[in-house]
Design an enzyme around this catalytic site. Structure first.
Site, PDB file in Angstrom:
ATOM      1  N   SER A  60       0.791  -1.236   0.000  1.00 26.97           N
ATOM      2  CA  SER A  60       0.000   0.000   0.000  1.00 26.97           C
ATOM      3  C   SER A  60       0.816   1.275   0.000  1.00 26.97           C
ATOM      4  CB  SER A  60      -0.964  -0.003   1.187  1.00 26.97           C
ATOM      5  OG  SER A  60      -2.029  -0.895   0.937  1.00 26.97           O
ATOM      6  N   THR A 111      -8.439 -12.695  -4.280  1.00 26.64           N
ATOM      7  CA  THR A 111      -8.162 -12.218  -2.930  1.00 26.64           C
ATOM      8  C   THR A 111      -8.846 -13.070  -1.883  1.00 26.64           C
ATOM      9  OG1 THR A 111      -9.999 -10.649  -3.024  1.00 26.64           O
ATOM     10  CG2 THR A 111      -7.850  -9.860  -3.723  1.00 26.64           C
ATOM     11  N   ASN A 114      -9.193  -0.385  -1.237  1.00 27.88           N
ATOM     12  CA  ASN A 114      -8.278  -0.421  -2.371  1.00 27.88           C
ATOM     13  C   ASN A 114      -8.928   0.066  -3.662  1.00 27.88           C
ATOM     14  OD1 ASN A 114      -5.777  -1.653  -1.240  1.00 27.88           O
ATOM     15  ND2 ASN A 114      -7.167  -3.329  -0.747  1.00 27.88           N
TER      16      ASN A 114
END
Length: 370
Positions: free
Chosen positions: A68, A138, A178
């Site tokens: 990130s 994910t 995200n």
């Protein structure tokens, strides 16, 4: 240029810095690379090893997937385009990306600060403990490992997010997503007519000479030298650990796909806070935190235990992690690369938080350094 006040403790003791990263390894991480810049100059140290199969110490400035921390780079590009009058912080994103049919109240500022309310395509955890999964890649465990070479288009990730209800009305709350930064990527590419990688090179990587920093797209590779990252999962009742250093990071896109080094991260964060990449008023906007989470526009504004402040963003992605901290004037930085064994339970999470707190205390707090 400084946008916030900060304390100026004496430079950190180098032996203590080594002890801090040794404790990272003692707590279960495979290896650590740390770079500290302060009044004494630069210090680099390593602890642990490159991989589970290689006892060689990590390279002092090896490549790492920075997770990130990618968001800080992307936010800097977006704000630079605001400075060039190609984007506006408080204009509706819908006007630039009408085909996505976003809520017309959502602005660039909301995307950068995680106040848009848009569902997180990597899955959402709700206050009642409910988890709503996102894209298949994910989904944790064996499914992630099996899907780690699959390619995803940014529009596909956004589509998954927008097929789910928003968490809240735009601008009324804060929730880390995200999806916000994949939308920032699409916005950058729409208004410039160039790829994010091209704009990243024009506005950041080229001017700062960040030769070790990569915007990988769908590439599975990570430049040498680098440490190895791992993922542990249940495979039919048997615990299995797989080397996932190579994987296709398009599943996370601008939420966390970039690769860098501790040296490049130091150069980037110190140049950013000193005003070398953004006009003064936009840097001030970036470093103005939301009251709920202390998140500005692509950075956390974190208080230290002695009343000071650090500008920071950390990131972890499938067995690699990167740390990036700076005083508001850029005079002191700490950047680190970590490799470890990740898993669905995020079992290294507590150790990660404790280790980073110790690092911040040692490098930035007057009480710890005196």
């Amino acid at each position: 240029m400084s946008v916030l006040s900060s304390s100026t403790p004496q430079a950190a003791d180098r032996d203590e810095l080594q002890r801090v990263i040794d404790k990272f390894v003692d707590s279960g991480f495979i290896g650590v690379q740390l770079r500290v810049h302060d009044e004494q100059g630069d210090w680099t140290g390593v602890a642990g090893r490159r991989s589970l199969d290689d006892s060689t110490p990590p390279p002092p400035d090896g490549h790492v997937r920075i997770g990130s921390n990618t968001k800080t780079f992307a936010a800097t590009v977006a704000l630079a385009l605001v400075g060039e009058a190609l984007l506006e912080l408080d204009a509706p994103v819908h006007d630039r990306l009408p085909e996505l049919e976003l809520d017309q109240r959502i602005t660039l500022r909301m995307l950068l600060q995680h106040t848009s309310g848009v569902f997180n395509f990597t899955g959402e955890y709700y206050e009642d403990g409910t988890f709503v999964p996102g894209i298949p890649a994910t989904t944790s465990g064996k499914e992630w490992v099996d899907n780690r070479f699959q390619s995803y288009a940014p529009e596909e990730l956004v589509g998954v997010a927008l097929s789910n209800p928003a968490r809240f009305e735009p601008g009324t709350d804060w929730s880390y997503s995200n999806t916000n930064y994949v939308l920032v990527r699409l916005l950058i590419e729409r208004v410039t007519g160039r790829s994010l990688a091209e704009e990243m090179h024009r506005l950041i990587l080229g001017p700062l000479g960040l030769s070790g920093t990569v915007v990988p797209g769908t590439s599975k590779e990570i430049p040498a030298p680098h440490t190895h990252a791992y993922y542990r999962y249940d495979d039919g009742g048997e615990e299995t650990t797989t080397d996932v250093t190579r994987h296709n990071p398009s599943w996370i896109a601008t939420g966390g796909d970039m690769i860098s080094t501790t040296k490049d991260l130091h150069t980037f964060i110190s140049a950013l806070v000193r005003g070398e990449l953004l006009p003064e008023h936009l840097l001030a906007e970036m470093c103005t935190p939301h009251p709920k989470a202390g998140y500005g526009l692509g950075v956390f504004v974190q208080p230290t235990g002695d009343g000071g402040t650090v500008i920071t963003h950390n990131g972890g992605i499938a067995g690699h992690a990167a740390l990036m901290y700076s005083t508001p004037d850029g005079s002191r930085t700490a950047t680190a690369a970590v490799n470890y064994v990740d898993d669905a339970a995020l079992s290294m999470g507590v150790a990660f938080q404790e280790a980073t707190q110790a690092l911040v205390g040692t490098v930035f707090e007057a009480t710890a350094a005196s």
